[in-house]
Scaffold this active site. Structure first.
Site, short mmCIF file in Angstrom:
data_model
loop_
_atom_site.label_atom_id
_atom_site.label_comp_id
_atom_site.label_asym_id
_atom_site.label_seq_id
_atom_site.Cartn_x
_atom_site.Cartn_y
_atom_site.Cartn_z
N TYR A 1 -1.18 -0.17 10.82
CA TYR A 1 -1.44 -0.50 9.42
C TYR A 1 -0.25 -0.09 8.56
O TYR A 1 0.23 -0.87 7.73
CB TYR A 1 -2.71 0.17 8.91
N SER B 1 0.86 -1.18 0.00
CA SER B 1 0.00 0.00 0.00
C SER B 1 0.89 1.23 0.00
O SER B 1 2.06 1.17 0.42
CB SER B 1 -0.88 0.00 1.26
#
Length: 250
Positions: free
Chosen positions: A151, A138
Site C-alpha cells: 500500500y 496518502s
C-alpha cells in the site's frame, strides 16, 4: 457553461463527498465506480443542481475503462477536472504473510487504474489546452510503515506520478495536484480489514479523525483557485495526527 469533472470512486467516501461539493458549485459531473445502485442514487440527488453522467466500471480493467470513456456523450468529453480517487488498501499484515490477490488488487487499483484513466483523459485536456488533475495519494506515500509495504509503495508511486505529470503537462496549461490525506474515517479501513467492522472502527476511536467532506473541501479549494495558481502538493492530517502512524488518542 459549467466546468465538467470526472470523479473515480464516486460511490462512497471522498469521491462521493467531492461530487456533492462540486455539484453545489455548478460543476457538471461524470461519476464513476463499481456500485451502480449507489451511483444512480447519487446521480438522482445531484441532478437537481447539475448535469450528471454515470459510468459503472472497474478501473483495474483497461478495456472496460476505455469502453466506458469512449462511450461518453460529446458534451461530457470536454473534461476540465479529473479526480483520481478510486483505490484502497487490501489487508494489513506482514509482507511475508500477505495474500498475492491483495497485493495485486492494491497495485491494480491504486496505480494501474489511475494510469489507465489518466492516459485516456489527458489527450482531451491537451487538445483543449486546459485541465486540472487531482491525484489522491496518502501520507503512506510519504512515510512508509510496517505491515503496509505494498500500500505504501502504491501511494509512493502516486506521488511520483503526480510530480512527473506536472513536469509533462505544464506546457499545456494543465495543473496537477497531489492530495495526501492522513486518517480519514471512510470505508477505507472496512476494506482493509475485509469487512471486519470492529477492527475498522477501532482505527478511529478516541480521537477525531478527518471525514470525507474535509478532503472534498480541500479538493474544491485547489480547483477553485485562479488560473495562475497551482497547488502542487497538499498533506492533510486530523489535528490529533502528526505522522503516518503517530496519532494522539485520549
Amino acid at each position: 457553461m459549467n466546468r465538467i469533472a470526472f470523479i473515480t470512486g464516486a460511490s462512497s467516501g471522498i469521491g462521493r463527498a467531492t461530487a456533492n461539493i462540486f455539484a453545489k458549485n455548478n460543476i457538471d459531473l461524470i461519476i464513476c465506480g463499481r456500485r451502480r445502485e449507489k451511483l444512480d442514487e447519487l446521480a438522482s440527488t445531484l441532478s437537481e443542481y447539475v448535469k450528471v453522467h454515470v459510468l459503472c466500471f472497474d478501473v483495474q480493467n483497461f478495456e472496460e475503462t476505455k469502453d466506458n470513456i469512449d462511450s461518453l456523450p460529446e458534451y461530457f468529453k470536454n473534461i476540465d477536472v479529473l479526480v483520481n480517487n478510486a483505490g484502497g488498501a487490501h489487508g494489513l499484515c506482514n509482507f511475508i504473510n500477505s495474500e498475492i490477490a491483495d497485493l495485486e488488487s492494491t497495485i491494480d487499483s491504486n496505480v494501474k487504474g489511475l494510469l489507465y484513466i489518466s492516459k485516456l483523459i489527458i489527450p482531451h485536456m491537451i487538445s483543449n489546452n486546459k485541465g486540472h488533475i487531482i491525484n489522491l495519494s496518502s501520507i503512506a506515500g510519504k512515510q512508509a510503515y510496517q505491515n503496509g509495504i505494498v500500500y505504501c509503495a502504491s501511494k509512493a508511486a502516486v506521488e511520483s506520478i503526480s510530480k512527473s505529470m506536472r513536469l509533462e503537462l505544464v506546457p499545456f496549461g494543465i495543473k496537477v495536484t497531489n492530495i495526501a490525506p492522513g486518517a480519514v474515517n471512510t470505508e477505507f479501513s472496512l476494506t482493509r480489514f475485509k469487512g471486519d467492522k470492529k477492527c475498522a472502527d477501532a482505527v478511529y476511536e478516541n480521537y477525531q479523525p478527518l471525514v470525507a467532506e474535509d478532503i472534498a473541501k480541500s479538493i474544491f479549494y485547489c480547483i477553485d483557485l485562479p488560473k495562475h495558481v497551482q497547488i502542487a502538493d497538499m498533506t492533510i492530517f486530523p489535528s490529533a495526527q502528526s505522522a503516518a502512524t503517530t496519532i494522539y488518542k485520549n
